[in-house]
Motif scaffolding. Sequence first.
Motif, PDB file in Angstrom:
ATOM      1  N   LEU A 188     -59.195   5.867 112.066  1.00  0.00           N
ATOM      2  CA  LEU A 188     -58.960   7.111 111.337  1.00  0.00           C
ATOM      3  C   LEU A 188     -59.475   8.336 112.084  1.00  0.00           C
ATOM      4  N   GLY A 189     -60.241   8.129 113.137  1.00  0.00           N
ATOM      5  CA  GLY A 189     -60.538   9.207 114.071  1.00  0.00           C
ATOM      6  C   GLY A 189     -61.482  10.289 113.605  1.00  0.00           C
TER       7      GLY A 189
ATOM      8  N   ALA B 141     -72.462  15.856 118.475  1.00  0.00           N
ATOM      9  CA  ALA B 141     -71.265  15.704 119.307  1.00  0.00           C
ATOM     10  C   ALA B 141     -71.055  14.247 119.702  1.00  0.00           C
ATOM     11  N   ARG B 142     -72.154  13.537 120.034  1.00  0.00           N
ATOM     12  CA  ARG B 142     -72.032  12.110 120.371  1.00  0.00           C
ATOM     13  C   ARG B 142     -71.508  11.319 119.189  1.00  0.00           C
ATOM     14  N   ARG B 143     -72.024  11.621 118.018  1.00  0.00           N
ATOM     15  CA  ARG B 143     -71.602  10.904 116.819  1.00  0.00           C
ATOM     16  C   ARG B 143     -70.123  11.158 116.523  1.00  0.00           C
ATOM     17  N   GLU B 144     -69.711  12.404 116.648  1.00  0.00           N
ATOM     18  CA  GLU B 144     -68.309  12.737 116.379  1.00  0.00           C
ATOM     19  C   GLU B 144     -67.387  12.100 117.418  1.00  0.00           C
ATOM     20  N   ALA B 145     -67.849  12.021 118.668  1.00  0.00           N
ATOM     21  CA  ALA B 145     -67.037  11.385 119.710  1.00  0.00           C
ATOM     22  C   ALA B 145     -66.873   9.898 119.440  1.00  0.00           C
ATOM     23  N   ASN B 146     -67.953   9.243 118.990  1.00  0.00           N
ATOM     24  CA  ASN B 146     -67.851   7.823 118.633  1.00  0.00           C
ATOM     25  C   ASN B 146     -66.913   7.624 117.453  1.00  0.00           C
TER      26      ASN B 146
END
Length: 273
Positions: free
Chosen positions: A231-232, A220-225
């Motif tokens: 490009l999101g 989740a942290r990686r995806e939030a970063n």
Amino acid sequence: MQPNTSPYPDPSGTLTGRVLVVTGAASGIGRAIALTAGAAGARVVVSDVQREGGEATAERVRAAGGEAIFVACDVSRPDEAQALIEAAVARYGRLDVLVNNAGVAGGGKRAHELDIGAWDAVLAVNLRGPFLCAKYALPYLMTSRGAVVNVASTYGLIGAPLSAAYCASKGGLINLTRQLAVDYGPDGVRVNAVCPGYIDTDMGGGRARLDPAERDAAQARREANAARQPLGRQAQPEEVARVVVFLASEAASFMTGSIVTVDGGCTTTFNHG
């Protein structure tokens, strides 16, 4: 060769008949490079310290109609790096492309807290390894007028928290790329690098060793970063692999010393998160 039914189509030009060595190919970006190159017609020499994963990658290349062998190799050891290159040439009679993809993460501490052995271990794989593989591959690449593609990182272009050894190793690899391009361009050898950003892989299997709750939190942290970059999102490994195969092919015939970011735009802007 069987008809190509692979989900990894040739993105540009062709590697038909060329012999390609890719290190660190048991999983992640390295596996995607092997599959994409195989789909592009290359004869692929898959290498990794992880024998089971490496053999599985080679089998997947063959199952998709390509040609591949596996050679176990610790790229930080000169004897093993040399044996890898010699095994490729012994099997196929030539070498056309070296992809230096093997790498380890290492981090989590500031420099004054970092164990010297941990520093040495990261530099051994991430910088010494590409040098050793290139050292033994270049005599053959000069004959074939081939190419080297180094897999660096956006962390070689910027400073990142708690990553002294990793940033130093990837920054060194980027400038080694430029230097080799200078020395070997007159011999017709092209040397380029890609710098991936947030890619949906588990480098070194770190997340896999966490308990489920910690693993979900890390993801989740990686995806939030990744969501904060232009490009999101994170990339899939094959999105990097297609760029690597492009650089290895004649479609990139006038590119050498190039450092190509594949990062969703993350190095183009401040991270305002």
